[in-house]
Design a protein around this motif. Structure first.
Motif, PDB file in Angstrom:
ATOM      1  N   GLY A 252       0.913  -1.379  -0.048  1.00 57.38           N
ATOM      2  CA  GLY A 252       0.077   0.048   0.017  1.00 57.38           C
ATOM      3  C   GLY A 252       0.748   1.252   0.128  1.00 57.38           C
ATOM      4  O   GLY A 252       2.030   1.299  -0.264  1.00 57.38           O
ATOM      5  N   PRO A 253       0.266   2.360   0.417  1.00 55.54           N
ATOM      6  CA  PRO A 253       1.149   3.546   0.466  1.00 55.54           C
ATOM      7  C   PRO A 253       2.255   3.694   1.263  1.00 55.54           C
ATOM      8  O   PRO A 253       2.136   3.062   2.509  1.00 55.54           O
ATOM      9  N   ASP A 254       3.415   4.175   1.047  1.00 53.05           N
ATOM     10  CA  ASP A 254       4.476   4.440   1.892  1.00 53.05           C
ATOM     11  C   ASP A 254       3.933   4.997   3.255  1.00 53.05           C
ATOM     12  O   ASP A 254       2.936   5.753   3.330  1.00 53.05           O
ATOM     13  N   LEU A 255       4.802   4.585   4.272  1.00 54.54           N
ATOM     14  CA  LEU A 255       4.133   4.939   5.853  1.00 54.54           C
ATOM     15  C   LEU A 255       5.202   5.763   6.411  1.00 54.54           C
ATOM     16  O   LEU A 255       6.270   6.141   5.999  1.00 54.54           O
ATOM     17  N   ASN A 256       4.730   6.115   7.746  1.00 53.67           N
ATOM     18  CA  ASN A 256       5.524   7.292   8.708  1.00 53.67           C
ATOM     19  C   ASN A 256       5.544   8.475   7.689  1.00 53.67           C
ATOM     20  O   ASN A 256       6.697   9.033   7.749  1.00 53.67           O
ATOM     21  N   LYS A 257       4.624   8.976   7.245  1.00 50.65           N
ATOM     22  CA  LYS A 257       4.450  10.203   6.461  1.00 50.65           C
ATOM     23  C   LYS A 257       3.846  11.117   7.545  1.00 50.65           C
ATOM     24  O   LYS A 257       2.993  11.033   8.036  1.00 50.65           O
ATOM     25  N   GLU A 258       4.218  12.548   7.184  1.00 58.37           N
ATOM     26  CA  GLU A 258       4.004  13.521   8.080  1.00 58.37           C
ATOM     27  C   GLU A 258       3.402  14.647   6.948  1.00 58.37           C
ATOM     28  O   GLU A 258       4.073  14.727   5.736  1.00 58.37           O
ATOM     29  N   ASN A 259       2.557  15.469   7.414  1.00 57.16           N
ATOM     30  CA  ASN A 259       2.314  16.780   6.640  1.00 57.16           C
ATOM     31  C   ASN A 259       1.623  17.788   7.879  1.00 57.16           C
ATOM     32  O   ASN A 259       0.583  17.717   7.935  1.00 57.16           O
ATOM     33  N   VAL A 260       2.682  18.504   8.275  1.00 59.40           N
ATOM     34  CA  VAL A 260       2.369  19.296   9.402  1.00 59.40           C
ATOM     35  C   VAL A 260       2.375  20.755   9.043  1.00 59.40           C
ATOM     36  O   VAL A 260       3.010  21.108   8.306  1.00 59.40           O
ATOM     37  N   ASP A 261       1.045  21.648   9.492  1.00 59.63           N
ATOM     38  CA  ASP A 261       1.051  22.977   9.502  1.00 59.63           C
ATOM     39  C   ASP A 261       0.978  23.504  10.961  1.00 59.63           C
ATOM     40  O   ASP A 261      -0.283  23.150  11.415  1.00 59.63           O
ATOM     41  N   ALA A 262       1.513  24.592  11.515  1.00 59.36           N
ATOM     42  CA  ALA A 262       1.361  25.059  12.585  1.00 59.36           C
ATOM     43  C   ALA A 262       1.597  26.387  12.852  1.00 59.36           C
ATOM     44  O   ALA A 262       2.717  27.079  11.878  1.00 59.36           O
ATOM     45  N   ILE A 263       0.863  27.177  13.615  1.00 58.49           N
ATOM     46  CA  ILE A 263       0.942  28.561  13.430  1.00 58.49           C
ATOM     47  C   ILE A 263       0.503  29.173  14.778  1.00 58.49           C
ATOM     48  O   ILE A 263      -0.060  28.413  15.650  1.00 58.49           O
ATOM     49  N   ARG A 264       1.278  30.252  15.341  1.00 54.26           N
ATOM     50  CA  ARG A 264       1.152  30.723  16.456  1.00 54.26           C
ATOM     51  C   ARG A 264       0.971  32.307  16.512  1.00 54.26           C
ATOM     52  O   ARG A 264       2.051  32.938  15.693  1.00 54.26           O
ATOM     53  N   GLY A 265       0.286  33.121  17.153  1.00 60.81           N
ATOM     54  CA  GLY A 265       0.163  34.613  17.080  1.00 60.81           C
ATOM     55  C   GLY A 265      -0.048  34.986  18.575  1.00 60.81           C
ATOM     56  O   GLY A 265      -0.542  34.425  19.238  1.00 60.81           O
ATOM     57  N   GLN A 266       0.962  36.089  18.728  1.00 60.18           N
ATOM     58  CA  GLN A 266       1.114  36.738  19.944  1.00 60.18           C
ATOM     59  C   GLN A 266       0.876  38.128  20.076  1.00 60.18           C
ATOM     60  O   GLN A 266       1.396  38.640  19.050  1.00 60.18           O
ATOM     61  N   LEU A 267       0.470  38.853  21.138  1.00 65.24           N
ATOM     62  CA  LEU A 267       0.251  39.945  21.384  1.00 65.24           C
ATOM     63  C   LEU A 267       0.805  40.387  22.775  1.00 65.24           C
ATOM     64  O   LEU A 267       0.648  39.690  23.703  1.00 65.24           O
ATOM     65  N   ALA A 281      -2.384  32.473  20.998  1.00 63.15           N
ATOM     66  CA  ALA A 281      -3.150  31.663  20.248  1.00 63.15           C
ATOM     67  C   ALA A 281      -2.389  30.604  19.292  1.00 63.15           C
ATOM     68  O   ALA A 281      -1.409  31.380  18.636  1.00 63.15           O
ATOM     69  N   ASP A 282      -2.662  29.480  19.097  1.00 58.29           N
ATOM     70  CA  ASP A 282      -1.972  28.359  18.335  1.00 58.29           C
ATOM     71  C   ASP A 282      -2.836  27.682  17.899  1.00 58.29           C
ATOM     72  O   ASP A 282      -3.812  27.183  18.351  1.00 58.29           O
ATOM     73  N   TYR A 283      -2.447  26.937  16.624  1.00 59.16           N
ATOM     74  CA  TYR A 283      -2.976  26.067  15.959  1.00 59.16           C
ATOM     75  C   TYR A 283      -2.113  24.880  15.233  1.00 59.16           C
ATOM     76  O   TYR A 283      -0.951  25.722  14.708  1.00 59.16           O
ATOM     77  N   MET A 284      -2.160  23.449  15.491  1.00 58.60           N
ATOM     78  CA  MET A 284      -1.346  22.783  14.641  1.00 58.60           C
ATOM     79  C   MET A 284      -2.426  21.813  13.961  1.00 58.60           C
ATOM     80  O   MET A 284      -3.428  21.103  14.586  1.00 58.60           O
ATOM     81  N   ASN A 285      -2.011  21.363  12.604  1.00 58.73           N
ATOM     82  CA  ASN A 285      -2.648  20.417  12.132  1.00 58.73           C
ATOM     83  C   ASN A 285      -1.710  19.416  11.448  1.00 58.73           C
ATOM     84  O   ASN A 285      -0.860  19.745  10.630  1.00 58.73           O
ATOM     85  N   ASP A 286      -1.806  18.260  11.683  1.00 60.09           N
ATOM     86  CA  ASP A 286      -0.673  17.159  11.185  1.00 60.09           C
ATOM     87  C   ASP A 286      -1.746  15.874  10.766  1.00 60.09           C
ATOM     88  O   ASP A 286      -2.326  15.309  11.289  1.00 60.09           O
ATOM     89  N   ASN A 287      -1.394  15.816   9.306  1.00 66.86           N
ATOM     90  CA  ASN A 287      -1.837  14.752   8.416  1.00 66.86           C
ATOM     91  C   ASN A 287      -0.775  13.766   8.319  1.00 66.86           C
ATOM     92  O   ASN A 287       0.058  14.144   7.466  1.00 66.86           O
ATOM     93  N   GLY A 288      -0.743  12.395   8.555  1.00 71.06           N
ATOM     94  CA  GLY A 288       0.042  11.698   8.030  1.00 71.06           C
ATOM     95  C   GLY A 288      -0.331  10.210   8.065  1.00 71.06           C
ATOM     96  O   GLY A 288      -1.439   9.942   8.066  1.00 71.06           O
ATOM     97  N   THR A 289       0.656   9.340   7.914  1.00 72.05           N
ATOM     98  CA  THR A 289       0.361   7.759   8.126  1.00 72.05           C
ATOM     99  C   THR A 289       1.378   7.106   9.332  1.00 72.05           C
ATOM    100  O   THR A 289       2.345   7.924   9.530  1.00 72.05           O
ATOM    101  N   SER A 290       0.927   6.017   9.866  1.00 74.90           N
ATOM    102  CA  SER A 290       1.405   5.622  11.021  1.00 74.90           C
ATOM    103  C   SER A 290       2.895   5.167  10.822  1.00 74.90           C
ATOM    104  O   SER A 290       3.252   4.999   9.632  1.00 74.90           O
ATOM    105  N   ASN A 291       3.749   5.082  12.035  1.00 72.50           N
ATOM    106  CA  ASN A 291       5.020   4.433  12.040  1.00 72.50           C
ATOM    107  C   ASN A 291       4.464   2.914  11.853  1.00 72.50           C
ATOM    108  O   ASN A 291       3.900   2.480  12.996  1.00 72.50           O
ATOM    109  N   PRO A 292       4.808   2.213  11.094  1.00 75.46           N
ATOM    110  CA  PRO A 292       4.207   0.988  11.020  1.00 75.46           C
ATOM    111  C   PRO A 292       5.326  -0.107  11.786  1.00 75.46           C
ATOM    112  O   PRO A 292       6.215   0.229  12.113  1.00 75.46           O
TER     113      PRO A 292
END
Length: 775
Positions: A252-267, A281-292
């Protein structure tokens, strides 16, 4: 997954009250006690090669002001203190050190901290870290972790917070042992405090871009702007990181894959010279495949074998054969409001109000073969609100103190979906011959309240004694719901809906220490501290009684003696700690028939030595050696069906080492190059509580990882180029091994002594090039 009710709109009362306090009533113009950072004295190179920049709008404490050039100033005692003056075991990494050593997440951090073990078996949605052998395999909604992260002084719950990415970091502090007095949440194993860079009153920007093998692409950026001179500043930070999959998958598709976006804003708002408000305030979104995982089979002689019922599988540790989907997604976000108010000679008042949210799912293929035998989907939805209020007296007085209050409210939910159909001819195939499905869902409503304080008295200018304490009260309640095919061995009685709690636990956890400092470069200390980890309820049991019966809280006591010293005009730094820690009512998670159980099983003991040392051999050459010896043993351990007293604790290597060097070569008046190399090692692991894992797996569990980098730096420009590599020898140590013989082996194979494990390996070799720029 069913969504839980959101947290009530708890007012930011303490923070807002302090924010709008009239400046006319404020004490004289001392600067506020904002979240303490690196002092100006720390702007020079540290002995271990890190560098610290001053971004504080505050005056450091006397201990921080007295810090030598190169000292790292930390906040482990809830006030600015030189790392060398902390009277317990701690490691710290400054901003430049984090960048140079590419400490981008908890896994990279664990390679730099002896006795730390990071386990992301499966995926980052359910990752755990251990210190001194104290760790948790899984986390139920109504259970706590023994080692936790604090981001900007905010406690973060749940295992997925451990998988968070690091970016725009000021420093990282690793506090070993129970932290039962000053930290916002009581823990028995240790605390990892990550401080991000905060806004400053300077216009500033910078960033980096990375490309590497395995499709690695990464970018980071920050921008700091003064919006109103000496009154209002803003900072925004962003990170993106992706790869195409570190592990090849032939099914199947290769594994242990990541796709991370993270942002932080401060005053940062400073309406008066002694008052500041920081909003983040901060936000992180991580889409990936498992460490098999891989199927690894051994004979009694520790020779590799192949289960006779399975199709041919790859023997390469970095190539797997996994057919079912194995993706995950982590959304982790929140915000905080921090107010620091310096009230002059009386001291400073700090309020931190925070909310966090963690939503994730993970699809897993734990049978690790190109057949659909065992499939799992896990979902988590956690929400929390925290409020901390503390007051610190001036540190320069003969008697100084810190006192405060902490409140936590959580709504945690987890659902596990199982599909399973055993292979004919295996024990599991006999018990589950047809496809069966189960869903186990637990919802927990948790709260905790604590008061704490610690005072230090200078008996003489060289001798300081301190005593502190914390009282914590926890409350937990919720429900479990089990649905699915009747008769599945995972839970034989379905459907089931049962409530648990409310249950309350409380604990008094003191800390006492003595510190003797005969010279500014030499101090000795002794510390005794207690810790507490609340009781809870297991999210998966095979009976109603098991679901509704709580396990009691862990209670830890830790003894340390040590020295922190510097020699030869502070060119050599040598810190040594001897420790002994015991944990009563040890909470352990173990497996029976593929089902995880969390129970109180007995008592453990961890003792050993921790060493951190560094030397500036020449102005251009720095060496460092960090070492740990750990003797971790179960003094008692009874699951109800087995007794493991006297066994080694798993994932607790006796010997751990991290060593390296950095050399700077001046090529001309315009250019220099920096060459760095490091080596991480830990000895063989016990891989199970029973200490019965086949020697073939244990022999493959020792860790030998080499890394290196070369930096090309133009001295009259604002950029640099780095070439780097990790695990350069492509070593493949086993990180974890779980007995899955009932899934893959026939009764005849098992009778012959064969054992089969679900094994997880370290990441393969990675390398790349990074371009960095800063104004």
């Amino acid at each position: 997954m069913t969504r839980v009710t959101s947290l009530g709109r708890a007012p930011l009362c303490a923070s807002l009250l302090l924010t709008f306090a009239p400046s006319a009533g404020l004490a004289q113009a001392s600067t506020p006690a904002e979240d303490p950072t690196i002092s100006a004295a720390a702007a020079a190179q540290t002995p271990d090669g890190s560098a610290q920049s001053s971004s504080a709008i505050t005056q450091p404490s006397p201990e921080a002001s007295a810090a030598a050039p190169g000292d790292i100033v930390v906040t482990a005692q809830r006030r600015e203190t030189s790392l060398q003056d902390i009277p317990f075991s701690i490691m710290a990494f400054g901003a430049e050190q984090v960048e140079q050593q590419r400490i981008t997440d908890a896994f990279a951090l664990s390679q730099r901290v002896p006795s730390a073990i990071f386990n992301s078996a499966a995926d980052k949605a359910f990752a755990v870290i251990g210190l001194r052998g104290v760790r948790a395999l899984l986390s139920a909604p109504a259970a706590d972790l023994p080692v936790v992260f604090f981001f900007d002084d905010v406690y973060t719950s749940g295992v997925s917070s451990t998988g968070s990415t690091f970016f725009d970091i000021e420093r990282i502090e690793v506090l070993r042992g129970p932290q039962g007095t000053l930290f916002g949440r009581n823990v028995t194993g240790g605390a990892i405090s990550v401080s991000t860079r905060r806004p400053t009153f300077d216009n500033d920007w910078g960033g980096s871009a990375t490309i590497g093998n395995k499709g690695q692409v990464a970018a980071e950026w920050f921008s700091n702007a003064v919006l109103l001179e000496d009154k209002l500043a803003a900072r925004i930070s962003y990170k993106h990181s992706q790869n195409d999959g570190l592990i090849e998958n032939r099914a199947g598709p290769d594994l242990n894959k990541e796709n991370v976006d993270a942002i932080r804003g401060q005053l940062l708002f400073t309406p008066a010279s002694n008052l500041s408000l920081r909003i983040s305030a901060d936000y992180m979104n991580d889409n990936g495949t498992s460490n098999p995982a891989k199927v690894t089979c051994f004979t009694p002689a520790a020779e590799v074998c192949t289960p006779q019922l399975l199709p041919p599988l790859s023997t390469d540790p970095f190539t797997v054969d996994q057919n079912d989907p194995a993706g995950y997604r982590v959304e982790y976000y929140g915000g905080l409001a921090r107010v620091d108010w310096d009230v002059g000679d009386a001291g400073s008042l700090t309020s931190i109000t925070a909310i966090r949210r963690n939503v994730n799912y993970a699809n897993r293929d734990p049978d690790a073969i190109p057949l659909s035998v065992y499939y799992l989907r896990a979902e988590t939805n956690d929400k929390q609100f925290t409020q901390e209020l503390r007051f610190a007296s001036p540190a320069e007085k003969r008697f100084s103190y810190v006192a405060g209050f902490f409140y936590l409210r959580q709504r945690n939910e987890r659902s596990d979906f199982y599909n399973e159909q055993g292979l004919p001819g295996t024990p599991f195939g006999t018990s589950v011959p047809l496809l069966k499905s189960t869903q186990i869902r637990q919802y927990a409503n948790n709260s905790s309240i604590a008061v704490f304080g610690e005072g230090a008295f200078k008996i003489t200018p060289e001798l300081t004694a301190s005593i502190g304490a914390r009282y914590t009260s926890d409350r937990k309640k919720g429900f479990d719901e089990i649905t699915g095919t009747p008769g599945t061995p995972r839970f034989p009685v379905v459907p089931t809906f049962v409530r648990f709690g409310p249950e309350r636990w409380g604990s008094f956890t003191p800390r006492v220490y003595i510190r003797y400092e005969p010279t500014p470069d030499l101090n000795f200390y002794g510390t005794v501290a207690k810790g507490f980890k609340g009781g809870g309820f297991s999210s998966s049991q095979n009976s109603i009684v098991g679901l509704t019966t709580p396990f009691p809280p862990e209670k830890a006591i830790n003894y340390e003696i040590g020295t922190k010293s510097r020699f030869f005009d502070r060119k050599v730094q040598f810190n040594l700690t001897l420790f002994r820690q015991e944990i009563d009512n040890l909470q352990a998670t173990f497996f029976e028939n593929g089902l995880s159980f969390t129970r109180s099983v007995g008592k453990s003991r961890q003792q050993g030595i921790e060493l951190e040392s560094s030397a500036n051999v020449t102005p251009d050459l720095n060496l460092f050696v960090n070492y740990s010896y750990l003797d971790a043993e179960y003094l008692s351990y009874n699951t109800g069906t087995a007794d493991y007293a006297g066994n080694r604790m798993p994932f607790a290597p006796k010997h751990s080492l991290n060593t390296g060097a950095r050399y700077t070569a001046r090529l001309s008046d315009d250019f220099e190059m920096q060459f760095a190399g490091d080596y991480s090692y830990h000895s063989k692991l016990a891989l199970s509580d029973a200490n019965n894992v086949n020697r073939g797996a244990i022999d493959r569990s020792d860790w030998n990882i080499f890394g290196a980098s070369i930096d090309f730096i133009p001295l009259k420009a604002n950029w640099k180029v780095s070439v780097w590599g990790k695990n350069l020898t492509n070593n493949a140590p086993i990180q974890a091994a779980y007995d899955f013989g009932t899934f893959w082996l026939t009764p005849a194979e098992r009778s012959a002594g064969r054992q089969a494990y679900l094994t997880y390996y370290a990441n393969p070799r990675t390398f790349g090039l990074t371009f960095s720029i800063k104004n």
